[in-house]
Design a protein around this motif. Structure first.
Motif, PDB file in Angstrom:
ATOM      1  N   PRO A  11       0.821  -1.216   0.000  1.00  0.00           N
ATOM      2  CA  PRO A  11       0.000   0.000   0.000  1.00  0.00           C
ATOM      3  C   PRO A  11       0.853   1.264   0.000  1.00  0.00           C
ATOM      4  O   PRO A  11       1.911   1.310   0.614  1.00  0.00           O
ATOM      5  CB  PRO A  11      -0.790  -0.103   1.305  1.00  0.00           C
ATOM      6  CG  PRO A  11      -0.635  -1.491   1.782  1.00  0.00           C
ATOM      7  CD  PRO A  11       0.606  -2.042   1.164  1.00  0.00           C
ATOM      8  N   LYS A  12       0.377   2.260  -0.680  1.00  0.00           N
ATOM      9  CA  LYS A  12       1.072   3.553  -0.759  1.00  0.00           C
ATOM     10  C   LYS A  12       0.130   4.652  -0.271  1.00  0.00           C
ATOM     11  O   LYS A  12      -0.161   5.589  -0.992  1.00  0.00           O
ATOM     12  CB  LYS A  12       1.505   3.843  -2.201  1.00  0.00           C
ATOM     13  CG  LYS A  12       2.399   2.793  -2.787  1.00  0.00           C
ATOM     14  CD  LYS A  12       3.820   3.186  -2.642  1.00  0.00           C
ATOM     15  CE  LYS A  12       4.637   2.136  -3.364  1.00  0.00           C
ATOM     16  NZ  LYS A  12       5.983   2.101  -3.062  1.00  0.00           N
ATOM     17  N   HIS A  13      -0.367   4.509   0.928  1.00  0.00           N
ATOM     18  CA  HIS A  13      -1.267   5.502   1.491  1.00  0.00           C
ATOM     19  C   HIS A  13      -0.505   6.764   1.867  1.00  0.00           C
ATOM     20  O   HIS A  13       0.659   6.707   2.232  1.00  0.00           O
ATOM     21  CB  HIS A  13      -1.965   4.952   2.736  1.00  0.00           C
ATOM     22  CG  HIS A  13      -2.855   3.804   2.448  1.00  0.00           C
ATOM     23  ND1 HIS A  13      -2.434   2.504   2.542  1.00  0.00           N
ATOM     24  CD2 HIS A  13      -4.132   3.756   2.039  1.00  0.00           C
ATOM     25  CE1 HIS A  13      -3.425   1.697   2.224  1.00  0.00           C
ATOM     26  NE2 HIS A  13      -4.470   2.431   1.908  1.00  0.00           N
ATOM     27  N   ILE A  14      -1.194   7.864   1.823  1.00  0.00           N
ATOM     28  CA  ILE A  14      -0.655   9.130   2.306  1.00  0.00           C
ATOM     29  C   ILE A  14      -1.186   9.325   3.719  1.00  0.00           C
ATOM     30  O   ILE A  14      -2.352   9.063   4.000  1.00  0.00           O
ATOM     31  CB  ILE A  14      -1.100  10.293   1.400  1.00  0.00           C
ATOM     32  CG1 ILE A  14      -0.491  10.132   0.010  1.00  0.00           C
ATOM     33  CG2 ILE A  14      -0.738  11.640   2.023  1.00  0.00           C
ATOM     34  CD1 ILE A  14      -1.055  11.094  -1.019  1.00  0.00           C
ATOM     35  N   VAL A  15      -0.334   9.770   4.609  1.00  0.00           N
ATOM     36  CA  VAL A  15      -0.746  10.085   5.969  1.00  0.00           C
ATOM     37  C   VAL A  15      -0.713  11.604   6.108  1.00  0.00           C
ATOM     38  O   VAL A  15       0.296  12.242   5.780  1.00  0.00           O
ATOM     39  CB  VAL A  15       0.173   9.426   7.017  1.00  0.00           C
ATOM     40  CG1 VAL A  15      -0.248   9.815   8.429  1.00  0.00           C
ATOM     41  CG2 VAL A  15       0.169   7.912   6.853  1.00  0.00           C
ATOM     42  N   SER A  16      -1.828  12.158   6.570  1.00  0.00           N
ATOM     43  CA  SER A  16      -1.881  13.595   6.796  1.00  0.00           C
ATOM     44  C   SER A  16      -2.392  13.872   8.209  1.00  0.00           C
ATOM     45  O   SER A  16      -2.944  12.987   8.871  1.00  0.00           O
ATOM     46  CB  SER A  16      -2.771  14.287   5.752  1.00  0.00           C
ATOM     47  OG  SER A  16      -4.133  14.007   5.988  1.00  0.00           O
ATOM     48  N   VAL A  17      -2.183  15.101   8.644  1.00  0.00           N
ATOM     49  CA  VAL A  17      -2.624  15.533   9.968  1.00  0.00           C
ATOM     50  C   VAL A  17      -3.333  16.870   9.832  1.00  0.00           C
ATOM     51  O   VAL A  17      -3.047  17.649   8.917  1.00  0.00           O
ATOM     52  CB  VAL A  17      -1.430  15.677  10.944  1.00  0.00           C
ATOM     53  CG1 VAL A  17      -0.875  14.323  11.332  1.00  0.00           C
ATOM     54  CG2 VAL A  17      -0.329  16.553  10.363  1.00  0.00           C
ATOM     55  N   SER A  18      -4.263  17.115  10.720  1.00  0.00           N
ATOM     56  CA  SER A  18      -4.868  18.439  10.826  1.00  0.00           C
ATOM     57  C   SER A  18      -5.176  18.674  12.296  1.00  0.00           C
ATOM     58  O   SER A  18      -5.113  17.736  13.099  1.00  0.00           O
ATOM     59  CB  SER A  18      -6.121  18.571   9.948  1.00  0.00           C
ATOM     60  OG  SER A  18      -7.105  17.656  10.324  1.00  0.00           O
ATOM     61  N   ALA A  19      -5.480  19.924  12.646  1.00  0.00           N
ATOM     62  CA  ALA A  19      -5.656  20.218  14.067  1.00  0.00           C
ATOM     63  C   ALA A  19      -6.705  21.286  14.305  1.00  0.00           C
ATOM     64  O   ALA A  19      -6.809  22.267  13.574  1.00  0.00           O
ATOM     65  CB  ALA A  19      -4.335  20.658  14.691  1.00  0.00           C
ATOM     66  N   TYR A  20      -7.456  21.051  15.363  1.00  0.00           N
ATOM     67  CA  TYR A  20      -8.425  21.991  15.906  1.00  0.00           C
ATOM     68  C   TYR A  20      -7.675  22.764  16.989  1.00  0.00           C
ATOM     69  O   TYR A  20      -7.474  22.270  18.097  1.00  0.00           O
ATOM     70  CB  TYR A  20      -9.606  21.211  16.473  1.00  0.00           C
ATOM     71  CG  TYR A  20     -10.749  22.036  16.992  1.00  0.00           C
ATOM     72  CD1 TYR A  20     -11.812  22.345  16.158  1.00  0.00           C
ATOM     73  CD2 TYR A  20     -10.782  22.471  18.310  1.00  0.00           C
ATOM     74  CE1 TYR A  20     -12.890  23.082  16.633  1.00  0.00           C
ATOM     75  CE2 TYR A  20     -11.846  23.203  18.796  1.00  0.00           C
ATOM     76  CZ  TYR A  20     -12.904  23.510  17.958  1.00  0.00           C
ATOM     77  OH  TYR A  20     -13.970  24.240  18.424  1.00  0.00           O
ATOM     78  N   ILE A  21      -7.218  23.960  16.626  1.00  0.00           N
ATOM     79  CA  ILE A  21      -6.377  24.779  17.507  1.00  0.00           C
ATOM     80  C   ILE A  21      -7.201  25.958  18.011  1.00  0.00           C
ATOM     81  O   ILE A  21      -7.800  26.683  17.216  1.00  0.00           O
ATOM     82  CB  ILE A  21      -5.146  25.321  16.741  1.00  0.00           C
ATOM     83  CG1 ILE A  21      -4.326  24.180  16.122  1.00  0.00           C
ATOM     84  CG2 ILE A  21      -4.295  26.222  17.632  1.00  0.00           C
ATOM     85  CD1 ILE A  21      -3.672  23.259  17.102  1.00  0.00           C
ATOM     86  N   THR A  22      -7.221  26.156  19.317  1.00  0.00           N
ATOM     87  CA  THR A  22      -7.952  27.292  19.879  1.00  0.00           C
ATOM     88  C   THR A  22      -6.987  28.283  20.529  1.00  0.00           C
ATOM     89  O   THR A  22      -5.891  27.924  20.949  1.00  0.00           O
ATOM     90  CB  THR A  22      -8.976  26.823  20.934  1.00  0.00           C
ATOM     91  OG1 THR A  22      -8.314  26.035  21.921  1.00  0.00           O
ATOM     92  CG2 THR A  22     -10.091  26.011  20.287  1.00  0.00           C
TER      93      THR A  22
END
Length: 166
Positions: A11-22
């Protein structure tokens, strides 16, 4: 299946991140990209090879907005099967008050007084909406660890913790 087949079908999945920043006013850091100007979204991006997830989100938020953050933990994991992208969403708090948009991919970055009542005015895509609502309403975060092997060495850990719900 022989080892050559396993390698070819790896598998060649892409891993990404995002954030709920307050921030200190409980406003949420949101961005608009040049290629998705129809919606606001949580800042984030692709994890680099060998990069710890919590370090990746800190780097991405800093690159996109100039904001340094304290990462509190993970609120959700999401998979886009069309693009084979696994996204891990974090909660965090802003350590700075001034947005200094640095990335050329970001059209606009702002802290927004986001609520369940107005979220649809900002986030127009259903996948972004569910991720943001999940992070907004999360009561706690799951633990997260970064390890290296041979020998096993714990590089970092974020403990499970209760979050204050808006």
């Amino acid at each position: 299946m022989d080892s050559r087949q396993a390698t070819r079908n790896y598998p060649k999945h892409i891993v990404s991140v995002s954030a709920y920043i307050t921030n200190e006013k409980n406003e949420v850091l949101m961005v608009k990209t040049h290629w998705r100007k129809d919606t606001w979204e949580l800042p984030g991006g692709q994890v680099e090879l060998g990069e710890a997830l919590d370090k990746a989100i800190s780097r991405e938020v800093l690159e996109e907005t100039g904001i340094e953050v304290t990462v509190l933990g993970i609120t959700g994991v999401y998979y886009n099967s069309s693009r084979e992208v696994l996204t891990i969403v974090f909660r965090g708090i802003s350590n700075s008050i001034d947005i200094a948009k640095q990335s050329e991919e970001i059209h606009k970055a702002e802290f927004i007084a986001l609520s369940q009542d107005n979220i649809g005015d900002y986030i127009t895509r259903p996948n972004g909406l569910s991720r943001t609502l999940d992070a907004m309403l999360a009561e706690d975060c799951v633990p997260y660890e970064t390890w290296e092997a041979h020998p096993y060495n714990l590089l970092g850990r974020i403990e499970k913790k209760k979050l204050s719900v808006r």
